[in-house]
Design a protein around this motif. Structure first.
Motif, mmCIF file in Angstrom:
data_model
loop_
_atom_site.group_PDB
_atom_site.id
_atom_site.type_symbol
_atom_site.label_atom_id
_atom_site.label_comp_id
_atom_site.label_asym_id
_atom_site.label_seq_id
_atom_site.Cartn_x
_atom_site.Cartn_y
_atom_site.Cartn_z
ATOM 1 N N HIS A 67 -13.866 -8.797 -34.376
ATOM 2 C CA HIS A 67 -14.343 -8.239 -35.887
ATOM 3 C C HIS A 67 -13.729 -9.113 -36.652
ATOM 4 C CE1 HIS A 67 -15.526 -5.736 -39.201
ATOM 5 N NE2 HIS A 67 -14.239 -5.388 -39.425
ATOM 6 N N LYS A 68 -14.170 -9.785 -37.655
ATOM 7 C CA LYS A 68 -13.546 -10.636 -38.631
ATOM 8 C C LYS A 68 -12.806 -11.551 -38.080
ATOM 9 C CE LYS A 68 -13.598 -8.623 -42.788
ATOM 10 N NZ LYS A 68 -13.529 -7.556 -43.913
ATOM 11 N N SER A 69 -11.438 -11.441 -38.673
ATOM 12 C CA SER A 69 -10.241 -12.313 -38.288
ATOM 13 C C SER A 69 -9.356 -11.887 -37.360
ATOM 14 C CB SER A 69 -9.274 -12.561 -39.496
ATOM 15 O OG SER A 69 -8.769 -11.265 -39.955
ATOM 16 N N ALA A 70 -9.853 -10.927 -36.315
ATOM 17 C CA ALA A 70 -9.118 -10.214 -35.118
ATOM 18 C C ALA A 70 -8.480 -11.383 -34.275
ATOM 19 C CB ALA A 70 -9.815 -9.095 -34.606
ATOM 20 N N ALA A 71 -9.316 -12.383 -34.023
ATOM 21 C CA ALA A 71 -8.888 -13.416 -33.069
ATOM 22 C C ALA A 71 -7.625 -13.977 -33.288
ATOM 23 C CB ALA A 71 -10.230 -14.259 -32.743
ATOM 24 N N SER A 72 -7.317 -14.066 -34.658
ATOM 25 C CA SER A 72 -6.209 -14.858 -35.252
ATOM 26 C C SER A 72 -5.037 -13.981 -34.720
ATOM 27 C CB SER A 72 -6.119 -14.721 -36.708
ATOM 28 O OG SER A 72 -7.593 -15.489 -37.273
ATOM 29 N N ASN A 73 -5.094 -12.885 -34.373
ATOM 30 C CA ASN A 73 -3.997 -11.865 -34.068
ATOM 31 C C ASN A 73 -3.207 -12.796 -32.722
ATOM 32 O OD1 ASN A 73 -3.731 -10.122 -35.897
ATOM 33 N ND2 ASN A 73 -3.918 -8.508 -34.663
ATOM 34 N N LEU A 74 -4.117 -13.144 -31.755
ATOM 35 C CA LEU A 74 -3.899 -13.566 -30.642
ATOM 36 C C LEU A 74 -2.815 -15.110 -30.446
ATOM 37 C CD1 LEU A 74 -7.048 -12.836 -28.417
ATOM 38 C CD2 LEU A 74 -5.088 -11.539 -28.734
ATOM 39 N N GLY A 75 -3.100 -15.759 -31.347
ATOM 40 C CA GLY A 75 -2.320 -17.062 -31.360
ATOM 41 C C GLY A 75 -3.029 -18.043 -30.393
ATOM 42 N N PRO A 76 -2.653 -19.288 -30.536
ATOM 43 C CA PRO A 76 -3.595 -20.296 -30.001
ATOM 44 C C PRO A 76 -3.512 -20.235 -28.340
ATOM 45 C CG PRO A 76 -1.769 -21.249 -31.001
ATOM 46 C CD PRO A 76 -2.014 -19.903 -31.756
ATOM 47 N N ASP A 77 -2.253 -19.939 -27.903
ATOM 48 C CA ASP A 77 -2.082 -19.995 -26.377
ATOM 49 C C ASP A 77 -2.882 -18.906 -25.820
ATOM 50 O OD1 ASP A 77 -0.519 -22.137 -26.580
ATOM 51 O OD2 ASP A 77 1.557 -21.148 -26.571
ATOM 52 N N MET A 78 -2.786 -17.709 -26.323
ATOM 53 C CA MET A 78 -3.561 -16.657 -25.648
ATOM 54 C C MET A 78 -4.883 -16.717 -25.845
ATOM 55 S SD MET A 78 -1.769 -14.475 -23.964
ATOM 56 C CE MET A 78 -0.022 -14.136 -23.653
ATOM 57 N N ARG A 79 -5.726 -17.297 -27.021
ATOM 58 C CA ARG A 79 -6.760 -17.547 -27.105
ATOM 59 C C ARG A 79 -7.462 -18.566 -25.991
ATOM 60 N NH1 ARG A 79 -5.686 -17.291 -32.938
ATOM 61 N NH2 ARG A 79 -5.462 -19.641 -32.906
ATOM 62 N N ALA A 80 -6.545 -19.530 -25.785
ATOM 63 C CA ALA A 80 -7.073 -20.506 -24.678
ATOM 64 C C ALA A 80 -7.181 -19.696 -23.286
ATOM 65 C CB ALA A 80 -5.892 -21.471 -24.679
ATOM 66 N N SER A 81 -6.155 -18.856 -23.147
ATOM 67 C CA SER A 81 -6.002 -18.118 -21.914
ATOM 68 C C SER A 81 -7.525 -17.393 -21.883
ATOM 69 C CB SER A 81 -4.792 -17.146 -21.647
ATOM 70 O OG SER A 81 -3.777 -18.097 -21.497
ATOM 71 N N LEU A 82 -7.868 -16.597 -22.807
ATOM 72 C CA LEU A 82 -8.758 -15.608 -23.139
ATOM 73 C C LEU A 82 -10.105 -16.543 -22.950
ATOM 74 C CD1 LEU A 82 -10.195 -12.721 -23.670
ATOM 75 C CD2 LEU A 82 -10.383 -13.739 -26.104
ATOM 76 N N LYS A 83 -10.328 -17.765 -23.343
ATOM 77 C CA LYS A 83 -11.278 -18.395 -23.403
ATOM 78 C C LYS A 83 -11.612 -18.992 -21.778
ATOM 79 C CE LYS A 83 -14.652 -21.037 -24.866
ATOM 80 N NZ LYS A 83 -15.988 -20.511 -25.555
ATOM 81 N N GLN A 84 -10.543 -19.098 -20.979
ATOM 82 C CA GLN A 84 -10.752 -19.401 -19.422
ATOM 83 C C GLN A 84 -11.510 -18.279 -18.642
ATOM 84 O OE1 GLN A 84 -6.877 -20.560 -18.264
ATOM 85 N NE2 GLN A 84 -7.252 -22.653 -19.016
ATOM 86 N N VAL A 85 -10.860 -17.003 -19.196
ATOM 87 C CA VAL A 85 -11.359 -15.841 -18.318
ATOM 88 C C VAL A 85 -12.582 -14.935 -18.711
ATOM 89 C CG1 VAL A 85 -8.972 -15.633 -17.502
ATOM 90 C CG2 VAL A 85 -9.875 -14.098 -19.291
ATOM 91 N N SER A 86 -12.915 -15.157 -20.245
ATOM 92 C CA SER A 86 -13.998 -14.212 -20.561
ATOM 93 C C SER A 86 -15.389 -14.865 -20.287
ATOM 94 C CB SER A 86 -13.776 -14.058 -22.141
ATOM 95 O OG SER A 86 -14.009 -15.520 -22.550
ATOM 96 N N ALA A 87 -16.421 -13.937 -20.379
ATOM 97 C CA ALA A 87 -17.809 -14.542 -19.987
ATOM 98 C C ALA A 87 -18.236 -15.051 -21.404
ATOM 99 C CB ALA A 87 -18.539 -13.274 -19.820
ATOM 100 N N GLY A 88 -17.774 -14.837 -22.439
ATOM 101 C CA GLY A 88 -18.056 -15.201 -23.836
ATOM 102 C C GLY A 88 -17.257 -15.018 -24.909
ATOM 103 N N ILE A 89 -17.447 -15.594 -25.896
ATOM 104 C CA ILE A 89 -16.376 -15.191 -27.268
ATOM 105 C C ILE A 89 -17.518 -15.375 -28.327
ATOM 106 C CG2 ILE A 89 -14.681 -15.704 -28.706
ATOM 107 C CD1 ILE A 89 -13.513 -14.923 -26.020
ATOM 108 N N CYS A 90 -17.402 -14.108 -29.096
ATOM 109 C CA CYS A 90 -18.009 -14.060 -30.531
ATOM 110 C C CYS A 90 -17.359 -13.696 -31.277
ATOM 111 C CB CYS A 90 -19.452 -13.007 -30.496
ATOM 112 S SG CYS A 90 -20.489 -13.028 -29.104
#
Length: 309
Positions: A67-90
């Motif tokens: 929702h909106k800017s929620a992904a900014s919370n995680l930081g770049p390293d955790m976003r990279a990890s999430l990208k690897q394991v998730s089925a998709g990011i919206c």
């Protein structure tokens, strides 16, 4: 497949934000649970690494809708990890442009209005130049707490329901109309209930001139959707995003600006037409709006997005 609606602290408690997080998840559970399992989760801050790792683990093989800017919370390293394991990011931008996010992190940019869809599509190269990234429309919905067709039908009753800074309201209308106190904070249940007290809602608004990363911010026509849910007609200026799409260019109670005189004249015109042919024409248009933003229609658009993964 699991679908996670992710929000950040401060985004979930208020009416507009809950409408797009908790209420979206509830509608999805009611209409799409045969194919998906839905959850609402807090996107933790990068300063809480253990919580971030738990969030990423919980999103394994899931479609994540931020929702909106929620992904900014995680930081770049955790976003990279999430990208690897998730089925998709919206990312559901709603009325802002979320970011900055790494190119390729987002698979689908979700727009809550047709105006936002156009703006996001035009600005996609600046947002995310990665090939295959898409923009998809997911219309907003009326607040499900509203009682359908509950407005008074025996006399004209004016109302404005929103933040005072978002409308030019002539003083005499503020005194005679239904204008509940609203500061954008706390429990809005009583405020929501009062939407049914007026059968003519002022929905005028000056479109935001501000630019975010080179893209004009857009807002869904939520005041119009809520009015349609209770079967109220609306006064709206033509500049309001998506208003002409939903109402038609010949809707009887359009005005050309948000000048005080234009609003006053528009209200007087609607009052004089109450119960007449123009009023009934407007009622027909508002009934059409209610059908277009019904949960089944919103969920049909969400289903199309989820089927991309």
């Amino acid at each position: 497949m699991k679908v996670v609606f992710a929000y950040r602290t401060g985004q979930k408690a208020m009416g507009g934000k809950a409408m797009r997080v908790d209420q979206m998840a509830a509608m999805a559970q009611a209409h799409l649970s045969g194919r998906y399992a839905f959850e609402v989760a807090l996107a933790p801050k990068s300063s809480r690494p253990h919580a971030c790792r738990r969030f990423v683990e919980a999103c394994t093989d899931a479609i994540v809708i931020f929702h909106k800017s929620a992904a900014s919370n995680l930081g770049p390293d955790m976003r990279a990890s999430l990208k690897q394991v998730s089925a998709g990011i919206c990312v559901d931008h709603l009325d802002v442009i979320a970011g900055p996010l790494e190119p390729g992190f987002v698979d689908v940019h979700i727009a809550a209005s047709y105006e936002a869809e156009r703006n996001l599509s035009r600005g996609l190269t600046a947002l995310d130049p990665t090939p295959g990234v898409q923009v998809r429309h997911l219309r907003h919905h009326a607040d499900p707490r509203l009682a359908e067709g509950s407005v008074p039908v025996d006399k004209f009753q004016l109302g404005y329901f929103g933040l005072p800074d978002n409308v030019v309201l002539p003083p005499e209308m503020a005194e005679t109309g239904v204008v509940p106190g609203y500061d954008g904070k706390g429990d809005v249940s009583a405020f929501i209930a009062q939407l049914s007290d007026a059968n003519f809602h002022i929905c005028t608004r000056d479109p935001s001139p501000s630019l975010t990363r080179g893209i004009l911010s857009s807002k869904p026509f939520t005041k119009g959707f809520n009015a349609a849910a209770v079967r109220a007609n609306v006064l709206v200026n033509r500049q309001v995003h998506d208003a002409e799409y939903y109402l038609g260019s010949d809707y009887p109670f359009f005005i050309d600006s948000t000048d005080t005189c234009a609003i006053s004249d528009g209200v007087r015109h609607a009052s004089a037409e109450f119960g007449g042919a123009q009023w009934e024409k407007a009622q027909t248009r508002m009934a059409s709006v209610a059908r277009q933003v019904a949960p089944s229609e919103v969920m049909a658009e969400l289903d199309k997005i989820l089927r991309l993964f």
